[in-house]
Design a protein around this motif. Structure first.
Motif, PDB file in Angstrom:
ATOM      1  N   GLU A  36     -95.939  30.999  58.533  1.00  0.00           N
ATOM      2  CA  GLU A  36     -95.548  30.989  57.127  1.00  0.00           C
ATOM      3  C   GLU A  36     -95.570  29.586  56.533  1.00  0.00           C
ATOM      4  N   GLY A  37     -95.868  28.575  57.388  1.00  0.00           N
ATOM      5  CA  GLY A  37     -95.892  27.208  56.910  1.00  0.00           C
ATOM      6  C   GLY A  37     -94.495  26.683  56.631  1.00  0.00           C
ATOM      7  N   CYS A  38     -94.424  25.512  56.010  1.00  0.00           N
ATOM      8  CA  CYS A  38     -93.106  24.950  55.685  1.00  0.00           C
ATOM      9  C   CYS A  38     -93.217  24.062  54.455  1.00  0.00           C
ATOM     10  N   GLY A  39     -93.367  22.762  54.639  1.00  0.00           N
ATOM     11  CA  GLY A  39     -93.458  21.872  53.496  1.00  0.00           C
ATOM     12  C   GLY A  39     -92.147  21.239  53.082  1.00  0.00           C
ATOM     13  N   ASP A  40     -91.045  21.526  53.802  1.00  0.00           N
ATOM     14  CA  ASP A  40     -89.763  20.877  53.507  1.00  0.00           C
ATOM     15  C   ASP A  40     -89.812  19.407  53.910  1.00  0.00           C
ATOM     16  N   ASN A  41     -88.919  18.623  53.345  1.00  0.00           N
ATOM     17  CA  ASN A  41     -88.801  17.228  53.758  1.00  0.00           C
ATOM     18  C   ASN A  41     -88.255  17.147  55.182  1.00  0.00           C
ATOM     19  N   LEU A  42     -88.876  16.291  55.990  1.00  0.00           N
ATOM     20  CA  LEU A  42     -88.383  16.088  57.352  1.00  0.00           C
ATOM     21  C   LEU A  42     -87.155  15.185  57.342  1.00  0.00           C
ATOM     22  N   LYS A  43     -86.255  15.426  58.298  1.00  0.00           N
ATOM     23  CA  LYS A  43     -85.043  14.622  58.444  1.00  0.00           C
ATOM     24  C   LYS A  43     -85.041  13.954  59.807  1.00  0.00           C
ATOM     25  N   LEU A  44     -84.490  12.743  59.848  1.00  0.00           N
ATOM     26  CA  LEU A  44     -84.372  12.035  61.116  1.00  0.00           C
ATOM     27  C   LEU A  44     -83.343  12.737  61.993  1.00  0.00           C
ATOM     28  N   LEU A  45     -83.666  12.903  63.260  1.00  0.00           N
ATOM     29  CA  LEU A  45     -82.790  13.589  64.193  1.00  0.00           C
ATOM     30  C   LEU A  45     -82.713  12.780  65.484  1.00  0.00           C
ATOM     31  N   THR A  46     -81.511  12.409  65.878  1.00  0.00           N
ATOM     32  CA  THR A  46     -81.339  11.733  67.164  1.00  0.00           C
ATOM     33  C   THR A  46     -81.429  12.772  68.269  1.00  0.00           C
ATOM     34  N   ARG A  47     -82.328  12.551  69.188  1.00  0.00           N
ATOM     35  CA  ARG A  47     -82.671  13.577  70.178  1.00  0.00           C
ATOM     36  C   ARG A  47     -81.487  14.087  70.982  1.00  0.00           C
ATOM     37  N   THR A  48     -80.515  13.219  71.278  1.00  0.00           N
ATOM     38  CA  THR A  48     -79.376  13.611  72.110  1.00  0.00           C
ATOM     39  C   THR A  48     -78.123  13.923  71.295  1.00  0.00           C
ATOM     40  N   ALA A  49     -78.239  14.004  69.981  1.00  0.00           N
ATOM     41  CA  ALA A  49     -77.071  14.268  69.141  1.00  0.00           C
ATOM     42  C   ALA A  49     -76.650  15.741  69.238  1.00  0.00           C
ATOM     43  N   THR A  50     -75.412  16.006  68.887  1.00  0.00           N
ATOM     44  CA  THR A  50     -74.886  17.373  68.996  1.00  0.00           C
ATOM     45  C   THR A  50     -75.426  18.301  67.911  1.00  0.00           C
ATOM     46  N   ASN A  51     -75.990  17.747  66.845  1.00  0.00           N
ATOM     47  CA  ASN A  51     -76.477  18.612  65.767  1.00  0.00           C
ATOM     48  C   ASN A  51     -77.938  19.004  65.923  1.00  0.00           C
ATOM     49  N   THR A  78     -85.480   5.330  57.046  1.00  0.00           N
ATOM     50  CA  THR A  78     -85.977   6.677  57.367  1.00  0.00           C
ATOM     51  C   THR A  78     -85.012   7.769  56.901  1.00  0.00           C
ATOM     52  N   PHE A  79     -83.790   7.395  56.500  1.00  0.00           N
ATOM     53  CA  PHE A  79     -82.848   8.392  55.992  1.00  0.00           C
ATOM     54  C   PHE A  79     -83.133   8.765  54.537  1.00  0.00           C
ATOM     55  N   GLN A  80     -84.025   8.036  53.882  1.00  0.00           N
ATOM     56  CA  GLN A  80     -84.365   8.351  52.500  1.00  0.00           C
ATOM     57  C   GLN A  80     -85.124   9.670  52.444  1.00  0.00           C
ATOM     58  N   PRO A  81     -84.792  10.552  51.495  1.00  0.00           N
ATOM     59  CA  PRO A  81     -85.479  11.857  51.394  1.00  0.00           C
ATOM     60  C   PRO A  81     -86.984  11.680  51.247  1.00  0.00           C
ATOM     61  N   GLY A  82     -87.735  12.378  52.077  1.00  0.00           N
ATOM     62  CA  GLY A  82     -89.187  12.341  52.003  1.00  0.00           C
ATOM     63  C   GLY A  82     -89.837  11.162  52.702  1.00  0.00           C
ATOM     64  N   ARG A  83     -89.045  10.237  53.253  1.00  0.00           N
ATOM     65  CA  ARG A  83     -89.628   9.043  53.884  1.00  0.00           C
ATOM     66  C   ARG A  83     -90.404   9.386  55.142  1.00  0.00           C
ATOM     67  N   LEU A  84     -90.027  10.452  55.847  1.00  0.00           N
ATOM     68  CA  LEU A  84     -90.714  10.844  57.079  1.00  0.00           C
ATOM     69  C   LEU A  84     -91.847  11.839  56.818  1.00  0.00           C
ATOM     70  N   GLY A  85     -92.049  12.178  55.555  1.00  0.00           N
ATOM     71  CA  GLY A  85     -93.131  13.096  55.220  1.00  0.00           C
ATOM     72  C   GLY A  85     -92.677  14.546  55.152  1.00  0.00           C
ATOM     73  N   LYS A  86     -93.656  15.433  55.036  1.00  0.00           N
ATOM     74  CA  LYS A  86     -93.393  16.858  54.926  1.00  0.00           C
ATOM     75  C   LYS A  86     -93.540  17.548  56.281  1.00  0.00           C
ATOM     76  N   CYS A  87     -92.755  18.610  56.459  1.00  0.00           N
ATOM     77  CA  CYS A  87     -92.793  19.365  57.714  1.00  0.00           C
ATOM     78  C   CYS A  87     -94.070  20.199  57.795  1.00  0.00           C
ATOM     79  N   ARG A  88     -94.675  20.206  58.961  1.00  0.00           N
ATOM     80  CA  ARG A  88     -95.887  21.001  59.195  1.00  0.00           C
ATOM     81  C   ARG A  88     -95.585  22.345  59.849  1.00  0.00           C
ATOM     82  N   GLY A  89     -94.301  22.643  60.039  1.00  0.00           N
ATOM     83  CA  GLY A  89     -93.934  23.932  60.638  1.00  0.00           C
ATOM     84  C   GLY A  89     -94.139  23.982  62.137  1.00  0.00           C
ATOM     85  N   GLU A  90     -94.119  22.827  62.800  1.00  0.00           N
ATOM     86  CA  GLU A  90     -94.387  22.802  64.239  1.00  0.00           C
ATOM     87  C   GLU A  90     -93.207  23.375  65.022  1.00  0.00           C
ATOM     88  N   ARG A  91     -93.542  24.165  66.046  1.00  0.00           N
ATOM     89  CA  ARG A  91     -92.552  24.771  66.937  1.00  0.00           C
ATOM     90  C   ARG A  91     -92.974  24.490  68.377  1.00  0.00           C
TER      91      ARG A  91
END
Length: 621
Positions: free
Chosen positions: A227-242, A205-218
């Motif tokens: 304004e939409g988005c379309g950037d590549n999604l990145k894996l994020l650990t929910r409890t991580a500091t970043n 899942t760390f591969q660029p584009g493996r998680l799909g494109k961002c839908r701009g969800e907030r």
């Protein structure tokens, strides 16, 4: 405090809108400002015209505030009794909506045995509290939120579509599991497995584009970015500091040097934010009991006149760094600054030299002009945005971090005309350094050589921001910043304050617009708290011992527990934030990031005292 309660200060820092919080049975994302219950007396308006005007100006320039709106600062809502029995506070939507069953299943395939747990959705849980998942055979299992979500560099956040990630465009309705092997929790040892036989290693899942494109969800605003988005999604650990870096602007309140009416109007400037004419003053008196009680005896015209003066002064300050006004107030040389009154925003005294420069201390204090004991100060901090994955770089002038330049940030509301803020009271000491002495030190050959090494490190560090990093703060700033950290560590030992309760504001400023030679040099070390920690007087009491404290602080820096590695550290060829450091590490100069205004960047003890690696570029011999 209940498990689901947060302190007011946390709502404008660590756990502001858009941040994820673990609750006992699920995880939530803190709602945007539209989901804050601000009815009745649940909040207070904070008067701080300098901060309000500056934020209003920046947000309007960025298109994040209606040009006709008047910005106000409000405290977060406090939980008070209500008629329906539901405490007031902040709505927090459930996020993520994927859960893992706590019941472990063992799967044996040949000689290998793996552990797996069922992966389920929010709507799959029982309808009573949605705390358990019921299997087909009637067994029930508690659930916990999955640790992994996805986001993009613009701050958008969404659940990972696990079925799409595992199967692609294919359709499958078989059960899914999180399968683990080993005990390391390494992504390579964790897989998402489907009953149909398809599987996905989390390492993929760390591969660029493996998680799909961002839908701009907030999810904190319950919408999608228009304004939409379309950037590549990145894996994020929910409890991580970043996952969350708040954008907070802080100022020190300055005294109003006018008559009593001006002081009263200044205190109520937040309640008078909507006043634009003399007639509006009469309406404010009529409908706001607080304004009526304080300003009732005064004429509407006089009140409006004072309000206009305060706003004009704030507009002038809004065009420049807030630190300039603060430095000029502290370094003016007046014996008393502000009023010695319990309700005063600032009260300080410039101490005579013989009160703090003890000649028996055996340290040269010629580079310090004055020491100011700040008996009372008010700090106002306001949250105006946040970033994910990487914090926006901080400017040395203390101005607002422009999150559209280096790191793309996310809003905390859709169209609110107010921002959350808190005020804290405390005390401190201000050290006014001689800019001429620092300028002469910078001209020395050894200092120039060290300066080139620090510049080379900065050049390496700024590449990570694609040329949009803030300007180099200057070697004078690195010097003062390093002195500040050394003093904070020593003061914590001397006066008993926890080191994490101390804060700093470093002043290495130029009076010339657009930059120039530094001619304002100083350090404010202070503590401010909503509780009792900021009002004990222990910090001000260190002023008579300042010479001894400074000497002890410098002596500790001559040898670091990590020497010679620390002393020999060169900033020019290092990666990450270490490229901004000279001789500095956790054993000598680095402190808690909550206490540092620059996130522990730009530090070098070689500029202060002789070290194993450099004994020529030091300011103190």
């Amino acid at each position: 405090m209940t498990k689901n309660a947060q302190r007011l200060s946390q709502l404008i820092s660590t756990f502001g809108p858009g941040a994820m919080i673990d609750l006992p049975t699920r995880s939530v994302v803190v709602g945007g400002l539209e989901q804050w219950d601000m009815k009745g007396s649940a909040f207070s308006t904070l008067p701080e015209p300098r901060l309000t005007m500056r934020l209003e100006q920046i947000l309007k320039e960025q298109g994040r505030l209606d040009p006709a709106a008047s910005l106000t600062l409000r405290t977060p809502p406090t939980s008070v009794d209500s008629k329906d029995g539901v405490p007031r506070g902040v709505a927090a939507p459930i996020f993520p909506t994927w859960f893992i069953c706590e019941q472990v299943e063992t799967n044996t395939s040949g000689a290998k045995t793996t552990r797996r747990r069922r992966l389920v959705r929010w709507q799959d849980l029982d309808s009573k509290g949605r705390r358990k998942f019921q299997y087909d055979d009637g067994r029930k299992s508690d659930v916990t939120p999955i640790r992994f979500v996805c986001a993009c560099d613009k701050g958008h956040l969404q659940d990972i579509d696990w079925r799409w990630v595992v199967h692609g465009s294919g359709t499958c309705h078989e059960p899914m599991w999180v399968e683990e092997k080993g005990t390391s929790a390494d992504p390579a040892d964790t897989s998402i497995v489907c009953g149909c036989g398809r599987r996905l290693s989390l390492q993929d899942t760390f591969q660029p584009g493996r998680l799909g494109k961002c839908r701009g969800e907030r999810p904190w605003l319950l919408d999608r970015d228009p304004e939409g988005c379309g950037d590549n999604l990145k894996l994020l650990t929910r409890t991580a500091t970043n996952t969350y870096f708040p954008q907070v602007h802080t100022v020190i309140s300055l005294p109003t040097e006018e008559d009593e009416l001006s002081q009263l109007v200044d205190e109520l400037s937040g309640d008078l934010a909507g006043v634009q004419t003399v007639q509006d003053v009469a309406q404010a008196k009529k409908f706001n009991p607080k304004v009526s009680a304080s300003l009732g005896p005064y004429s509407d015209g006089d009140i409006f006149d004072r309000l206009q003066r305060i706003r004009e002064g704030a507009r002038t300050d809004a065009t420049r760094s807030p630190k300039l006004s603060e430095f000029d107030t502290f370094a003016g040389g007046r014996s008393e600054i502000g009023a010695n009154h319990p309700t005063a925003k600032l009260y300080a005294q410039t101490l005579p030299r013989e009160a703090w420069a003890d000649p028996d201390a055996g340290i040269d204090l010629s580079g310090i002009k004055n020491l100011v004991a700040v008996h009372r100060l008010r700090e106002v901090s306001c949250l105006y945005g946040f970033t994910r994955f990487e914090a926006a770089p901080t400017g040395s002038d203390g101005d607002i971090e422009d999150i559209t330049l280096s790191v793309r940030g996310a809003p905390i509301s859709r169209d609110a005309d107010w921002l959350p803020a808190i005020e804290q009271f405390g005390e401190g000491i201000f050290i006014h350094f001689d800019a001429t002495a620092i300028a002469a030190w910078l001209q020395k050959e050894a200092t120039a050589v060290r300066n080139q090494k620090l510049l080379a490190g900065y050049g390496h560090w700024q590449k990570r921001f694609a040329g949009k990093a803030p300007a180099y703060p200057g070697t004078a700033y690195v010097l003062l910043h390093s002195i500040s950290h050394a003093l904070m560590a020593e003061i914590a030992l001397d006066c008993g304050y926890p080191a994490s309760s101390l804060k700093e504001r470093v002043y290495a400023l130029s009076s010339t617009r657009g930059g120039g030679d530094v001619d304002r040099c100083g350090i404010l070390i202070y503590t401010a708290s909503a509780g009792a920690q900021g009002t004990l007087g222990g910090l001000v009491a260190t002023a008579p011992r300042f010479a001894y404290i400074l000497k002890s602080a410098l002596e500790r820096l001559r040898i670091c527990s990590n020497d010679p590695v620390c002393a020999d550290h060169e900033p020019d060829d290092r990666s990450g934030d270490r490229a901004t450091h000279g001789a500095a590490c956790h054993g000598c100069l680095l402190i808690a990031e909550t206490s540092c205004e620059m996130r522990n960047l730009f530090l070098d003890r070689s500029l202060l005292v002789p070290t194993m690696g450099d004994d020529l570029s030091c300011f103190f011999s």
